[in-house]
Design an enzyme around this catalytic site. Structure first.
Site, PDB file in Angstrom:
ATOM      1  N   SER A  41      65.098 -20.207 -21.975  1.00  0.00           N
ATOM      2  CA  SER A  41      64.845 -21.081 -23.177  1.00  0.00           C
ATOM      3  C   SER A  41      66.025 -20.732 -24.056  1.00  0.00           C
ATOM      4  O   SER A  41      66.330 -19.619 -24.377  1.00  0.00           O
ATOM      5  CB  SER A  41      63.706 -20.558 -23.688  1.00  0.00           C
ATOM      6  OG  SER A  41      63.189 -21.013 -24.838  1.00  0.00           O
ATOM      7  N   ILE A  42      66.382 -21.916 -24.716  1.00  0.00           N
ATOM      8  CA  ILE A  42      67.251 -21.510 -25.866  1.00  0.00           C
ATOM      9  C   ILE A  42      66.655 -21.181 -27.043  1.00  0.00           C
ATOM     10  O   ILE A  42      67.299 -20.649 -27.925  1.00  0.00           O
ATOM     11  CB  ILE A  42      68.261 -22.932 -26.245  1.00  0.00           C
ATOM     12  CG1 ILE A  42      67.482 -24.097 -26.431  1.00  0.00           C
ATOM     13  CG2 ILE A  42      69.087 -23.316 -24.864  1.00  0.00           C
ATOM     14  CD1 ILE A  42      68.189 -25.285 -26.899  1.00  0.00           C
ATOM     15  N   ASP A  43      65.341 -21.332 -27.295  1.00  0.00           N
ATOM     16  CA  ASP A  43      64.788 -21.318 -28.459  1.00  0.00           C
ATOM     17  C   ASP A  43      64.690 -19.815 -28.787  1.00  0.00           C
ATOM     18  O   ASP A  43      64.301 -19.490 -30.007  1.00  0.00           O
ATOM     19  CB  ASP A  43      63.402 -21.706 -28.479  1.00  0.00           C
ATOM     20  CG  ASP A  43      63.630 -23.262 -28.250  1.00  0.00           C
ATOM     21  OD1 ASP A  43      64.590 -23.829 -28.829  1.00  0.00           O
ATOM     22  OD2 ASP A  43      62.503 -23.992 -27.728  1.00  0.00           O
ATOM     23  N   ARG A  78      82.114 -31.955 -49.750  1.00  0.00           N
ATOM     24  CA  ARG A  78      80.750 -32.584 -49.589  1.00  0.00           C
ATOM     25  C   ARG A  78      79.859 -31.272 -48.992  1.00  0.00           C
ATOM     26  O   ARG A  78      80.353 -30.241 -48.722  1.00  0.00           O
ATOM     27  CB  ARG A  78      80.710 -33.556 -48.280  1.00  0.00           C
ATOM     28  CG  ARG A  78      81.673 -34.760 -48.667  1.00  0.00           C
ATOM     29  CD  ARG A  78      80.792 -35.755 -48.935  1.00  0.00           C
ATOM     30  NE  ARG A  78      81.958 -36.826 -49.134  1.00  0.00           N
ATOM     31  CZ  ARG A  78      81.755 -37.824 -50.139  1.00  0.00           C
ATOM     32  NH1 ARG A  78      81.484 -37.485 -50.986  1.00  0.00           N
ATOM     33  NH2 ARG A  78      82.923 -38.669 -49.901  1.00  0.00           N
ATOM     34  N   MET A  85      68.491 -26.326 -32.942  1.00  0.00           N
ATOM     35  CA  MET A  85      67.407 -25.969 -32.102  1.00  0.00           C
ATOM     36  C   MET A  85      66.393 -25.132 -32.309  1.00  0.00           C
ATOM     37  O   MET A  85      67.009 -24.153 -33.002  1.00  0.00           O
ATOM     38  CB  MET A  85      68.099 -25.943 -30.727  1.00  0.00           C
ATOM     39  CG  MET A  85      69.142 -27.201 -30.232  1.00  0.00           C
ATOM     40  SD  MET A  85      70.214 -26.722 -28.793  1.00  0.00           S
ATOM     41  CE  MET A  85      71.494 -25.730 -29.955  1.00  0.00           C
ATOM     42  N   GLY A  86      65.473 -25.209 -31.813  1.00  0.00           N
ATOM     43  CA  GLY A  86      64.775 -23.876 -31.947  1.00  0.00           C
ATOM     44  C   GLY A  86      63.109 -24.253 -32.017  1.00  0.00           C
ATOM     45  O   GLY A  86      62.189 -23.309 -32.123  1.00  0.00           O
ATOM     46  N   ARG A  87      62.899 -25.452 -32.324  1.00  0.00           N
ATOM     47  CA  ARG A  87      61.335 -25.812 -32.213  1.00  0.00           C
ATOM     48  C   ARG A  87      60.536 -25.095 -33.371  1.00  0.00           C
ATOM     49  O   ARG A  87      60.795 -25.048 -34.460  1.00  0.00           O
ATOM     50  CB  ARG A  87      60.879 -25.790 -30.885  1.00  0.00           C
ATOM     51  CG  ARG A  87      59.525 -26.638 -30.658  1.00  0.00           C
ATOM     52  CD  ARG A  87      59.109 -26.532 -29.187  1.00  0.00           C
ATOM     53  NE  ARG A  87      59.503 -25.554 -28.468  1.00  0.00           N
ATOM     54  CZ  ARG A  87      59.437 -25.204 -27.183  1.00  0.00           C
ATOM     55  NH1 ARG A  87      58.600 -25.980 -26.512  1.00  0.00           N
ATOM     56  NH2 ARG A  87      59.659 -24.090 -26.774  1.00  0.00           N
TER      57      ARG A  87
END
Length: 126
Positions: A41-43, A78, A85-87
């Site tokens: 899982s990348i999260d 700017r 990502m991470g939900r």
């Protein structure tokens, strides 16, 4: 899948012995099966692990993007907003914010206060 494999293990060993793939002694030595699962899982949102597989790669990729955006933001004077990502887990957002010196970070574990919009506008004005 792992539970099915475990349940069928003894019959698979018996079949290997029957066709001569292994000896009965080898089958006896391998009579039980240990299965280890690893979270991909990348999260980084799995309890009990320091870091899930994929998190470090995701963080590396995010920092590459931050480096590219930072030079553009500076040259054009700017402000950029970056969503990562991470939900439901703010690990990637928090570590990215720390690594790049972000002025503001939103993470699910610590929702912003009610007047966050005013505070953000003041910060941007500064």
């Amino acid at each position: 899948g792992a539970d099915t494999f475990r349940a069928e293990w003894s019959s698979l060993l018996a079949e290997l012995v029957k066709v001569g793939g292994i000896t009965a002694e080898e089958a006896k030595k391998s009579s039980y099966l240990n299965i280890v699962g690893m979270v991909g899982s990348i999260d980084n949102d799995f309890c009990g692990t320091d870091m899930t597989i994929g998190t470090d790669s995701a963080l590396h990729r995010i920092m590459e993007i931050v480096d590219a955006i930072t030079t553009t933001a500076q040259s054009h004077q700017r402000t950029f907003v970056l969503e990562v990502m991470g939900r439901h887990c703010g690990y990637l957002a928090l570590i990215t914010a720390l690594a790049c010196g972000a002025d503001w970070v939103f993470i699910p574990e610590s929702p912003p206060e009610d007047d966050w919009e005013d505070h953000l506008c003041r910060r941007l004005t500064e």
